[in-house]
Design an enzyme around this catalytic site. Structure first.
Site, mmCIF file in Angstrom:
data_model
loop_
_atom_site.group_PDB
_atom_site.id
_atom_site.type_symbol
_atom_site.label_atom_id
_atom_site.label_comp_id
_atom_site.label_asym_id
_atom_site.label_seq_id
_atom_site.Cartn_x
_atom_site.Cartn_y
_atom_site.Cartn_z
ATOM 1 N N CYS A 1 -69.057 46.000 27.525
ATOM 2 C CA CYS A 1 -67.970 44.981 28.006
ATOM 3 C C CYS A 1 -67.857 45.341 29.417
ATOM 4 C CB CYS A 1 -66.685 45.120 27.491
ATOM 5 S SG CYS A 1 -65.113 44.784 28.069
ATOM 6 N N CYS B 1 -64.305 46.611 30.334
ATOM 7 C CA CYS B 1 -63.991 47.848 29.860
ATOM 8 C C CYS B 1 -64.500 49.017 30.543
ATOM 9 C CB CYS B 1 -64.711 47.993 28.413
ATOM 10 S SG CYS B 1 -64.026 46.774 27.214
#
Length: 239
Positions: free
Chosen positions: A163, A166
């Site tokens: 991600c 992230c």
């Protein structure tokens, strides 16, 4: 590194990222909520579920019954040709980027219906829907609850190594660690290592999700990075 392998050295990748960036600003009309997505899948005898992530991601975890292909697949056209255009196709990715592109491309190719899951695999697993994982979670729900109970202040970061958003959380967490030290317990949970605890929590809709606990109670839950450092400072300054 393996996690970056599928995103390098490819003109197609550049096109994909540009397209995904566009969709992140303008949500596709074919992106549907988890409830709608799940309900439609349940109504099909043999649902056509497509995981639009990379093969490494798919191998680690995926929705039960899904097959894997995306823009990067060498046999993309052949994979599309195997699908039934008269029946719905359900696509998902880590969020709703690659899957949005895939759903829209299928509609352009004459498919009757194609849907992308809002929040992607994060939303699906994060709400306890059935999934496959190739290994047992490193962290259990019982262990998670014990950490929360045994520490006064706990900051939980839930995300994925695949991600992009992230990754932006990590340096902020390092700054927070340096400031608070042992006074703040920081727990990082990745989908690739501990999918079951994410499923058991039934609270994650997107990656990253950040939760701050104080004395066992949730002070805040954030979907996305936002101004995490400031939010933690404000929350922990409250007496």
């Amino acid at each position: 590194m393996m996690k970056n392998k599928i995103f390098k050295n490819s003109i197609a990748t550049a096109i994909l990222l540009f397209t995904v960036a566009g969709f992140s600003q303008n949500k596709s009309s074919n992106t549907v909520s988890l409830d709608v997505f799940y309900s439609k899948i349940q109504s099909e005898k043999k649902p056509q579920i497509i995981d639009a992530r990379g093969p490494e991601e798919f191998a680690l975890n995926h929705i039960n019954g899904a097959i894997n292909f995306n823009l990067e697949s060498k046999d993309y056209a052949a994979q599309v040709a195997k699908l039934d255009k008269s029946k719905p196709v359900f696509t998902y990715s880590i969020g709703a980027g690659r899957s949005v592109w895939l759903a829209d491309d299928l509609l352009k190719k004459g498919f009757k219906e194609a849907y992308s899951l809002e929040g992607g695999i994060a939303n699906w697993i994060g709400n306890g829907k059935p999934f496959y994982a190739n290994s047992k979670s490193k962290l259990t729900l019982a262990e998670y609850k014990k950490i929360i109970a045994e520490n006064k202040d706990v900051l939980v970061d839930i995300g994925s190594i695949y991600c992009g958003a992230c990754k932006k959380v990590k340096p902020v967490l390092e700054t927070i660690k340096a400031q608070y030290g042992s006074n703040l317990k920081i727990v990082e949970i990745d989908l690739e290592d501990s999918p079951q605890v994410i499923a058991d929590l039934k609270t994650v809709k997107v990656f990253p999700t950040l939760i701050l606990y104080k004395d066992g109670k949730i002070v805040f839950k954030k979907e996305g990075l936002g101004d995490l450092k400031n939010d933690v400072d404000v929350a922990l300054a409250v007496k």
